[in-house]
Write a protein that holds these residues in place. Structure first.
Motif, PDB file in Angstrom:
ATOM      1  N   GLY A   5       0.780  -1.223   0.000  1.00  0.00           N
ATOM      2  CA  GLY A   5       0.000   0.000   0.000  1.00  0.00           C
ATOM      3  C   GLY A   5       0.813   1.275   0.000  1.00  0.00           C
ATOM      4  N   THR A   6       1.945   1.248  -0.699  1.00  0.00           N
ATOM      5  CA  THR A   6       2.739   2.480  -0.790  1.00  0.00           C
ATOM      6  C   THR A   6       2.855   2.912  -2.250  1.00  0.00           C
ATOM      7  N   ILE A   7       3.022   4.206  -2.434  1.00  0.00           N
ATOM      8  CA  ILE A   7       3.252   4.743  -3.780  1.00  0.00           C
ATOM      9  C   ILE A   7       4.455   5.671  -3.699  1.00  0.00           C
ATOM     10  N   VAL A   8       5.401   5.473  -4.616  1.00  0.00           N
ATOM     11  CA  VAL A   8       6.519   6.405  -4.715  1.00  0.00           C
ATOM     12  C   VAL A   8       6.676   6.792  -6.170  1.00  0.00           C
ATOM     13  N   ALA A   9       6.578   8.077  -6.439  1.00  0.00           N
ATOM     14  CA  ALA A   9       6.808   8.561  -7.801  1.00  0.00           C
ATOM     15  C   ALA A   9       7.923   9.589  -7.753  1.00  0.00           C
ATOM     16  N   ARG A  10       8.875   9.455  -8.689  1.00  0.00           N
ATOM     17  CA  ARG A  10       9.965  10.436  -8.741  1.00  0.00           C
ATOM     18  C   ARG A  10      10.106  10.978 -10.159  1.00  0.00           C
ATOM     19  N   LYS A  11      10.024  12.296 -10.283  1.00  0.00           N
ATOM     20  CA  LYS A  11      10.240  12.988 -11.562  1.00  0.00           C
ATOM     21  C   LYS A  11       9.414  12.382 -12.692  1.00  0.00           C
ATOM     22  N   LEU A  12       8.098  12.183 -12.431  1.00  0.00           N
ATOM     23  CA  LEU A  12       7.222  11.629 -13.465  1.00  0.00           C
ATOM     24  C   LEU A  12       7.002  12.657 -14.563  1.00  0.00           C
ATOM     25  N   CYS A  13       7.164  12.217 -15.806  1.00  0.00           N
ATOM     26  CA  CYS A  13       6.912  13.082 -16.951  1.00  0.00           C
ATOM     27  C   CYS A  13       5.931  12.404 -17.893  1.00  0.00           C
ATOM     28  N   LYS A  14       5.020  13.192 -18.422  1.00  0.00           N
ATOM     29  CA  LYS A  14       4.041  12.645 -19.353  1.00  0.00           C
ATOM     30  C   LYS A  14       3.611  13.731 -20.328  1.00  0.00           C
ATOM     31  N   PHE A  16       1.141  14.559 -23.864  1.00  0.00           N
ATOM     32  CA  PHE A  16       0.203  14.154 -24.908  1.00  0.00           C
ATOM     33  C   PHE A  16       0.603  14.940 -26.144  1.00  0.00           C
ATOM     34  N   GLY A  17       1.241  14.265 -27.096  1.00  0.00           N
ATOM     35  CA  GLY A  17       1.764  14.985 -28.252  1.00  0.00           C
ATOM     36  C   GLY A  17       2.838  15.959 -27.780  1.00  0.00           C
ATOM     37  N   SER A  18       2.676  17.207 -28.149  1.00  0.00           N
ATOM     38  CA  SER A  18       3.701  18.177 -27.752  1.00  0.00           C
ATOM     39  C   SER A  18       3.341  18.858 -26.431  1.00  0.00           C
ATOM     40  N   HIS A  19       2.168  18.488 -25.887  1.00  0.00           N
ATOM     41  CA  HIS A  19       1.716  19.123 -24.653  1.00  0.00           C
ATOM     42  C   HIS A  19       2.224  18.350 -23.437  1.00  0.00           C
ATOM     43  N   GLN A  20       3.077  19.005 -22.657  1.00  0.00           N
ATOM     44  CA  GLN A  20       3.637  18.341 -21.473  1.00  0.00           C
ATOM     45  C   GLN A  20       2.681  18.492 -20.299  1.00  0.00           C
ATOM     46  N   VAL A  21       2.082  17.374 -19.885  1.00  0.00           N
ATOM     47  CA  VAL A  21       1.067  17.430 -18.829  1.00  0.00           C
ATOM     48  C   VAL A  21       1.700  17.287 -17.450  1.00  0.00           C
ATOM     49  N   LEU A  22       2.654  16.372 -17.331  1.00  0.00           N
ATOM     50  CA  LEU A  22       3.376  16.210 -16.070  1.00  0.00           C
ATOM     51  C   LEU A  22       4.839  16.567 -16.310  1.00  0.00           C
ATOM     52  N   ARG A  23       5.362  17.489 -15.497  1.00  0.00           N
ATOM     53  CA  ARG A  23       6.749  17.946 -15.702  1.00  0.00           C
ATOM     54  C   ARG A  23       7.587  17.608 -14.482  1.00  0.00           C
ATOM     55  N   GLY A  24       7.774  16.322 -14.251  1.00  0.00           N
ATOM     56  CA  GLY A  24       8.651  15.930 -13.160  1.00  0.00           C
ATOM     57  C   GLY A  24       7.988  16.023 -11.797  1.00  0.00           C
ATOM     58  N   ILE A  25       6.938  15.219 -11.610  1.00  0.00           N
ATOM     59  CA  ILE A  25       6.186  15.232 -10.358  1.00  0.00           C
ATOM     60  C   ILE A  25       6.765  14.216  -9.374  1.00  0.00           C
ATOM     61  N   ASP A  26       6.866  14.594  -8.127  1.00  0.00           N
ATOM     62  CA  ASP A  26       7.229  13.655  -7.065  1.00  0.00           C
ATOM     63  C   ASP A  26       5.998  13.415  -6.209  1.00  0.00           C
ATOM     64  N   LEU A  27       5.833  12.170  -5.793  1.00  0.00           N
ATOM     65  CA  LEU A  27       4.704  11.854  -4.921  1.00  0.00           C
ATOM     66  C   LEU A  27       5.136  10.699  -4.033  1.00  0.00           C
ATOM     67  N   SER A  28       4.787  10.792  -2.764  1.00  0.00           N
ATOM     68  CA  SER A  28       5.132   9.701  -1.880  1.00  0.00           C
ATOM     69  C   SER A  28       3.984   9.490  -0.908  1.00  0.00           C
ATOM     70  N   VAL A  29       3.404   8.308  -0.941  1.00  0.00           N
ATOM     71  CA  VAL A  29       2.290   8.002  -0.059  1.00  0.00           C
ATOM     72  C   VAL A  29       2.651   6.735   0.694  1.00  0.00           C
ATOM     73  N   SER A  30       2.654   6.815   2.016  1.00  0.00           N
ATOM     74  CA  SER A  30       2.973   5.594   2.761  1.00  0.00           C
ATOM     75  C   SER A  30       1.687   4.860   3.126  1.00  0.00           C
ATOM     76  N   LEU A  55      -3.549   3.620 -16.534  1.00  0.00           N
ATOM     77  CA  LEU A  55      -4.489   4.015 -17.587  1.00  0.00           C
ATOM     78  C   LEU A  55      -3.798   4.958 -18.566  1.00  0.00           C
ATOM     79  N   GLU A  56      -2.723   5.616 -18.086  1.00  0.00           N
ATOM     80  CA  GLU A  56      -1.843   6.367 -18.984  1.00  0.00           C
ATOM     81  C   GLU A  56      -0.435   5.803 -18.809  1.00  0.00           C
ATOM     82  N   THR A  57       0.306   5.796 -19.903  1.00  0.00           N
ATOM     83  CA  THR A  57       1.699   5.360 -19.793  1.00  0.00           C
ATOM     84  C   THR A  57       2.533   6.562 -19.359  1.00  0.00           C
ATOM     85  N   ILE A  58       3.706   6.297 -18.792  1.00  0.00           N
ATOM     86  CA  ILE A  58       4.574   7.412 -18.425  1.00  0.00           C
ATOM     87  C   ILE A  58       5.746   7.483 -19.390  1.00  0.00           C
TER      88      ILE A  58
END
Lengths: 255, 304
Positions: A5-14, A16-30, A55-58
């Motif tokens: 039940g933990t989530i760790v995300a580091r510098k997530l980028c995503k 859609f085409g040329s539109h950058q929706v995620l620009r290096g997101i960090d998330l940490s849920v214990s 549901l979306e690829t990174i």
């Protein structure tokens, strides 16, 4: 199988085409933590949530869910996408609740709740039905099992959707604006069910516009804007005394 | 007699001349048609009745039904396969399906039927076997492609192309959220398709399929050119002998009419059944009874 039940995300980028929706997101849920993601529309908060269950690829970044790399395995110089079977197994351990409920209209409420256990986990129908009834009772829908989604109100549909996700016994629950499509008087019943879950120690990530819920229930609040995390911290702290100008501006508009 | 108050008086729309004119014209047309069919002896109604239930006609009727059912069932299965292929993310797979549909919808079914009947001219011998082994069975195509086989093959392959398009339309009517909900529960391709997506295509697919069945029933008359003794061919072989062309064509027409009318009954029943889960009962839209069991807080004050 690990499912801590933990989530760790580091510098997530995503993008859609040329539109950058995620620009290096960090998330940490214990484990057992409630994290609320807030922010204006188009800030990438739904996309972030949808990345967490594939549901979306990174495009880039590290995403570890339940203690293992999600959707990809690290081999030498790259992350390689896992086989569909493995992805499905990883997803089955994450519950997802959608803004538009997305109940299966061809099944009754009970059928919806049973669908995951029966079709994916191959649980015996009788066992699954008993469990579905328990879960429907837990979300306050005793005796509504035989009804089709079209016969239920929006609030009831969303509660069935929560029960459906819980039926898979997930270690994490994701909520994508679960009350945004509801009439105002139906919002409370859905939030009540979510509070219940939070008290029972479920790890939850909630994208929401309900600031009251965030303040009362969340351990951490993440404010996103333009695909970046502008501010994060203790829920009460961020909502009461935001440090960043953009957070303050946003909160003034929504409160 | 008590005085009638203005607010209690009925409102009446008077009949206008055009209302009577419409009736008069319609009655004149129908009357004229009935008059000529009864009085014109060339219709030879006694001949129609005498042949109506002749054995060879009834045999033809049965064969027409069999052709319809067989071609429809096989065509629907193949159409489903094509529709699923068409949705594939693999470009070669969806391309093959598209090619199939383009070809079979782009050429007349009558031409296709004659083509299949003469396929032996193109491939006189084929052998069915396992590649890279010696196991194989030679097949004489000329013997295999009887008029009946050619009829079933032709009708089925043609029908599959149309059914593929209908089923594809059904898939398009299912929202993206349904796929995502199934994915999020960990469902995989076939399970998702079979239990979530396909049932939801039914309200869109069933009515259109009903029309296809009725169309197919009439389309089977084309195979009479191959000499398959279905309904039309059976009547043709009688009037070839007796020269009673018109009365026998009326016999065939009446049977086709009876069958299509009979088919429209189950169609409307099935249509109603499949719309059940998506139709919203009038009462449920406004008054939703409160759920029994644990009371759920419905106020927002405590949350804000």
């Amino acid at each position: 199988m690990k499912a801590d039940g933990t989530i760790v995300a580091r510098k997530l980028c995503k993008s859609f085409g040329s539109h950058q929706v995620l620009r290096g997101i960090d998330l940490s849920v214990s484990a057992g933590e409630i994290s609320c993601i807030i922010g204006p529309s188009g800030s990438g908060k739904s996309t972030l949530l949808r990345c967490i269950n594939g549901l979306e690829t990174i495009d880039r970044g590290v995403l570890r869910v339940n203690g293992e790399d999600f959707g990809y395995v690290e081999r030498e110089r790259a992350y390689h996408a896992v086989r569909p079977q493995v992805l499905a197994e990883q997803r089955a351990r994450i519950g997802m609740v959608f803004q538009q409920f997305n109940l299966f209209p061809n099944m009754t409420a009970e059928g919806n709740v049973m669908s995951g256990p029966v079709l994916v986990k191959k649980v015996d129908r009788k066992v699954a039905r008993d469990r579905a009834r328990e879960l429907l009772a837990q979300v306050g829908l005793d005796g509504c099992g035989h009804k089709y989604p079209a016969q239920l109100s929006g609030g009831q549909q969303q509660r069935v959707a929560i029960a459906r996700a819980l039926a898979m016994e997930p270690s994490i629950m994701l909520f994508d604006e679960p009350t945004s499509a509801l009439d105002p008087e139906l919002v409370g019943e859905v939030l009540a069910v979510m509070r219940d879950l939070a008290h029972n120690g479920m790890t939850m990530v909630v994208v929401t516009h309900e600031m009251g819920f965030a303040r009362d229930v969340a351990d951490e609040v993440l404010f996103m804007d333009g695909g970046v995390a502008v501010e994060r911290g203790d829920a009460r702290e961020v909502l009461a005394n935001p440090r960043e100008g953009r957070t303050r501006e946003f909160l003034e508009r929504v409160l | 007699m008590p005085e009638l108050l203005p607010e209690d008086k009925k409102r009446i729309t008077p009949k206008r001349p055009r209302d009577f004119v419409c009736w008069a014209v319609a009655l004149a047309i129908v009357g004229g048609l009935v008059y000529t069919t009864v009085t014109n002896e060339n219709y030879q109604w006694p001949v129609v009745f005498s042949y109506f239930t002749t054995e060879s006609i009834l045999d033809g009727l049965v064969l027409t039904m069999i052709l319809t059912v067989v071609s429809m069932v096989l065509g629907t299965l193949l159409g489903l396969l094509l529709a699923v292929m068409r949705m594939s993310h693999q470009a070669p797979i969806s391309g093959l399906a598209r090619l199939y549909v383009t070809f079979f919808r782009g050429t007349p079914v009558l031409v296709q039927l004659i083509f299949w009947f003469n396929i032996a001219a193109l491939y006189p011998n084929i052998s069915i076997g396992i590649p890279f082994t010696d196991v194989s069975t030679p097949v004489d195509v000329n013997a295999l492609m009887t008029p009946l086989t050619a009829a079933i093959v032709g009708l089925t392959l043609n029908q599959a192309a149309y059914m593929a398009e209908i089923i594809r339309g059904g898939f398009a009517s299912v929202g993206r959220g349904q796929y995502e909900a199934a994915d999020s529960l960990g469902m995989r391709g076939f399970t998702r398709l079979r239990h979530v997506i396909i049932p939801q295509t039914m309200p869109a697919v069933i009515p259109a399929t009903g029309n296809q069945v009725i169309g197919m029933l009439k389309e089977t008359s084309l195979v009479s050119v191959l000499g398959v003794a279905e309904l039309l061919n059976s009547t043709q072989s009688i009037y070839a002998r007796t020269y009673q062309t018109i009365p026998l064509l009326i016999v065939a027409s009446l049977w086709y009419l009876i069958m299509t009318m009979a088919l429209s009954v189950p169609q409307s029943v099935i249509e109603r059944r499949f719309s059940r889960s998506t139709r919203r009962p009038a009462a449920a839209t406004t008054a939703v009874e409160p759920a029994a069991g644990r009371p759920v807080s419905t106020t927002r004050e405590s949350l804000l």
